[in-house]
Design an enzyme around this catalytic site. Structure first.
Site, short mmCIF file in Angstrom:
data_model
loop_
_atom_site.label_atom_id
_atom_site.label_comp_id
_atom_site.label_asym_id
_atom_site.label_seq_id
_atom_site.Cartn_x
_atom_site.Cartn_y
_atom_site.Cartn_z
N LYS A 146 0.89 -1.33 0.03
CA LYS A 146 -0.08 0.17 -0.01
C LYS A 146 0.79 1.16 -0.12
O LYS A 146 1.17 1.77 0.90
CB LYS A 146 -0.99 0.10 1.15
CG LYS A 146 -2.17 0.59 1.10
CD LYS A 146 -2.05 2.31 0.80
CE LYS A 146 -1.80 3.17 2.00
NZ LYS A 146 -1.76 4.60 1.62
N GLY A 177 6.66 5.09 8.60
CA GLY A 177 5.86 6.23 8.39
C GLY A 177 5.90 6.79 9.89
O GLY A 177 6.80 6.60 10.46
N GLY A 217 1.96 4.35 13.13
CA GLY A 217 2.71 3.36 13.64
C GLY A 217 1.81 2.81 14.82
O GLY A 217 1.77 1.45 14.99
N GLU A 274 9.45 1.26 11.23
CA GLU A 274 10.44 1.97 11.00
C GLU A 274 9.74 3.52 10.85
O GLU A 274 9.04 3.97 10.00
CB GLU A 274 10.88 1.96 9.42
CG GLU A 274 11.21 0.70 9.20
CD GLU A 274 12.80 0.33 9.68
OE1 GLU A 274 13.19 1.23 10.45
OE2 GLU A 274 13.26 -0.68 9.48
N CYS A 314 13.67 10.19 7.26
CA CYS A 314 13.37 9.90 8.64
C CYS A 314 14.77 9.94 9.38
O CYS A 314 14.67 10.31 10.39
CB CYS A 314 12.76 8.27 8.71
SG CYS A 314 13.90 7.32 7.46
N GLU A 348 10.09 16.25 15.77
CA GLU A 348 10.39 15.78 14.28
C GLU A 348 9.66 16.71 13.30
O GLU A 348 8.28 16.80 13.39
CB GLU A 348 10.28 14.34 13.93
CG GLU A 348 10.47 13.89 12.57
CD GLU A 348 10.23 12.67 11.90
OE1 GLU A 348 9.12 12.25 12.17
OE2 GLU A 348 11.12 11.89 11.48
P1 NAP Z 1 2.08 8.44 7.59
O1 NAP Z 1 0.94 9.58 7.41
O2 NAP Z 1 2.21 7.69 8.81
O3 NAP Z 1 1.67 7.58 6.38
C1 NAP Z 1 2.40 6.55 6.08
C2 NAP Z 1 1.90 5.50 5.26
O4 NAP Z 1 0.64 4.80 6.18
C3 NAP Z 1 0.96 5.82 4.18
O5 NAP Z 1 0.85 4.90 3.15
C4 NAP Z 1 -0.31 6.23 4.65
O6 NAP Z 1 -1.31 6.28 3.83
C5 NAP Z 1 -0.57 5.09 5.56
N1 NAP Z 1 -1.79 5.13 6.57
C6 NAP Z 1 -1.96 6.51 7.05
N2 NAP Z 1 -3.12 6.44 7.90
C7 NAP Z 1 -3.33 5.09 8.07
C8 NAP Z 1 -3.96 4.01 8.87
N3 NAP Z 1 -4.74 4.58 9.89
N4 NAP Z 1 -3.73 2.78 8.66
C9 NAP Z 1 -3.05 2.27 8.08
N5 NAP Z 1 -1.92 3.15 7.21
C10 NAP Z 1 -2.26 4.21 7.28
O7 NAP Z 1 3.52 9.13 7.33
P2 NAP Z 1 3.70 10.18 6.38
O8 NAP Z 1 3.13 11.69 6.91
O9 NAP Z 1 3.27 9.79 5.29
O10 NAP Z 1 5.40 10.21 6.35
C11 NAP Z 1 6.05 10.87 7.32
C12 NAP Z 1 6.71 10.09 8.60
O11 NAP Z 1 7.01 8.86 8.05
C13 NAP Z 1 7.68 10.86 9.29
O12 NAP Z 1 7.28 10.75 10.68
C14 NAP Z 1 8.79 9.88 9.10
O13 NAP Z 1 9.77 10.13 10.19
C15 NAP Z 1 8.41 8.67 8.92
N6 NAP Z 1 9.32 7.90 8.05
C16 NAP Z 1 10.08 6.92 8.63
C17 NAP Z 1 11.04 6.23 7.91
C18 NAP Z 1 11.95 5.33 8.60
O14 NAP Z 1 12.75 4.60 7.98
N7 NAP Z 1 12.12 5.23 9.97
C19 NAP Z 1 11.22 6.45 6.81
C20 NAP Z 1 10.28 7.46 6.11
C21 NAP Z 1 9.44 8.12 6.61
P3 NAP Z 1 -1.61 7.88 3.01
O15 NAP Z 1 -0.66 8.18 2.17
O16 NAP Z 1 -2.91 7.55 2.45
O17 NAP Z 1 -1.76 8.80 4.10
#
Ligand code: NAP
Ligand code: MG
Length: 484
Positions: A180, A233, A238, A255, A289, A386
């Site tokens: 996804k 994410g 998470g 992650e 991240c 962050e």
């Molecule tokens: P996010 O909102 O958590 O989204 C990540 C993924 O989860 C997307 O595909 C999102 O879909 C999906 N998602 C959202 N709500 C969900 C739910 N209720 N149930 C299941 N899946 C759901 O994160 P983001 O804003 O896209 O990315 C930024 C964050 O990711 C930052 O905090 C960053 O630090 C973290 N990150 C961490 C790493 C690592 O390796 N540690 C790498 C990259 C990013 P949608 O696209 O539809 O929202």
């Protein structure tokens, strides 16, 4: 713009053998963050589509993909890697348009994706069990086996790298995957799935269902027939994923984010450190991240380092991804608002320097000029939270203990670095810093496909990348044979 990744219609999902419209035929607009214009429509998959994708993955796991030998799996991955390189210009352009990532950085992600395929192609037939000495009359051995169906939920910031490290490792072990991608950036996920088909992945070994997180993502994480979840994410989502995994008692790799420090001692080689200090804050416009958003500097050389970093900041420009400046736009206007909110709340800090938005950058783009702050208070919001944008704080410290206390003084623990010529101090810091990866006199180690990666604390748990990922994407069975 007529975007057709590798010739496919981007408003479709790959479920089993075929690209198909989501059952509800719903679509979401994909926006080019460099100018705010629509790129194309993508599928808005939902629980029913996820159900079909999980069923297709299960069939592949119990069928052709499950029967494939490790050597055969490795060969398919090697072919995908080759195809990625053959299509590298198209993939880099798609990622630049979709994520807003400067073209050179997008190309680096393509090359990393190919490297993941090469690495896991070579690793597929090197994962094996052990024999265990046991009681008289027994032969005991272990089997490394795939979990079955693995769910992969990924963010928008490094789609190709994250697909490489999670889907690549899962496929190498023999799992069948449901991916996804993020609604804000999913074109290269679609292209990757198409390359998988062309490389000979059997139907259902990799399924892709784009859609909203709250719909497709939530359905995948809650699905009772998914055997392992890999999520990259935000911390907030998470927690939801881990809660869903708990309902089905399945393992989950998280992650999440970070507030990663670089600790610069007064004996450090500043000239060597400077490019790493700045690049680790502005790469992908800070939406990384493992971005280094905190620079800790020993007091005696604080002013000198701040001045040197400031000089670099003043030369930074943000502009359209295909103009390939130091920074592109942020991924979306929503992300820009979040980052500007942090900047507004941190306005009590001393702004040491900022870069600029290129004069000809389109008004509809999601641009934020990079900002560097001096910050005496390690508990300040900008030194704790962050931001996920191009914002770095520079914090002074007195001595080694003070540096470690500040570096470890957030709830995150993803990566950390230490800059010093003192070898004994390097070894001490490597042990004392709380993070999943430590860099000594460098930062990021060039991406490190081979290097296990993951966090502690709010940064998550489990390890991806490197050989270690194969353990996470597999399970161990113990066989005890009594033969007298
Ligand atoms: P996010 O909102 O958590 O989204 C990540 C993924 O989860 C997307 O595909 C999102 O879909 C999906 N998602 C959202 N709500 C969900 C739910 N209720 N149930 C299941 N899946 C759901 O994160 P983001 O804003 O896209 O990315 C930024 C964050 O990711 C930052 O905090 C960053 O630090 C973290 N990150 C961490 C790493 C690592 O390796 N540690 C790498 C990259 C990013 P949608 O696209 O539809 O929202
Ligand atoms: Mg999101």
């Amino acid at each position: 713009m007529d975007i057709r990744p590798l010739g496919i219609d981007p408003s479709q999902c790959l479920i089993g053998a075929n690209w198909t419209a989501p059952h509800g035929a719903r679509k979401l607009p994909l926006i080019n963050p460099s100018d705010g214009t629509p790129l194309c429509d993508i599928a808005a998959g939902d629980a029913q589509d996820i159900d079909a994708a999980v069923a297709a993955a299960r069939a592949a796991f119990e069928g052709a993909w499950g029967r494939a030998t490790a050597v055969e799996r490795g060969r398919v991955l090697a072919r995908i890697g080759q195809l990625v390189l053959e299509h590298k210009e198209e993939l880099a352009r798609l990622e630049a348009l979709d994520v807003g990532k400067p073209y050179t950085q997008a190309m680096a992600d393509v090359v990393a994706l190919a490297r993941y395929m090469e690495f896991y192609a070579g690793a597929a037939d090197k994962l094996h069990g052990e024999t265990i000495p046991y009681l008289d009359g027994y032969t005991v051995y272990t089997l490394r086996e795939p979990h079955g169906v693995t769910g992969h939920i990924i963010p928008w910031n490094y789609p190709m790298q994250i697909i490489g490290r999670s889907v690549g490792a899962a496929l190498a072990v023999g799992n069948a995957c449901v991916l996804k991608p993020a609604e804000e950036a999913c074109l290269t996920a679609l292209a990757f799935a198409e390359l998988g088909r062309r490389a000979g992945l059997p139907a259902g070994a990799l399924n892709v269902v784009p859609g909203l997180g709250a719909e497709a993502g939530a359905a995948l994480s809650a699905h009772e027939d998914v055997d392992h979840l890999s999520f990259t994410g935000s911390v907030g989502v998470g927690k939801l994923i881990q809660t869903s995994a708990a309902q089905n008692i399945v393992p989950v790799t998280l992650e999440l984010g970070g507030k990663s420090p670089q600790v610069v001692f007064d004996d450090a080689d500043f000239d060597a450190a400077l490019p790493f200090l700045v690049n680790a804050g502005i790469q992908n416009a800070g939406q990384t991240c493992s971005a280094s958003s905190r620079i800790l500097v020993q007091e005696s050389r604080f002013d000198e380092l701040l001045a040197a970093m400031s000089a670099r900041y003043k030369a930074l420009n943000a502009g359209p991804a295909l103009d390939d400046l130091e920074l592109g736009p942020l991924v979306s206007q929503r992300q820009k608002q979040i980052v500007e909110g942090f900047i507004a709340k941190g306005s009590d800090l001393e702004l040491a320097a900022s870069g600029q938005i290129a004069a000809d950058a389109p008004a509809g783009g999601a641009y934020v000029a990079p900002r560097l702050y001096a910050c005496a208070d390690p508990d300040h919001m900008l030194a704790q939270d962050e931001v996920f944008g191009p914002v770095q704080v520079v914090i002074p410290f007195r001595d080694e203990d003070h540096a470690v206390a500040i570096a470890n003084g957030t709830r995150y623990g993803l990566v950390a670095s230490c800059w010093t010529r003192d070898g004994a101090r390097q070894m001490r810091l490597a042990r004392k810093l709380r993070a999943g990866q430590i860099f000594l006199n460098n930062y990021g180690a060039g991406g490190g496909v081979e290097l296990p990666f993951g966090g502690t604390g709010l940064s998550g748990h489990g390890r991806e990348k490197g050989f270690e990922a194969l353990y996470g994407f597999s399970t161990l069975k113990t066989v005890a044979a009594y033969h007298g």
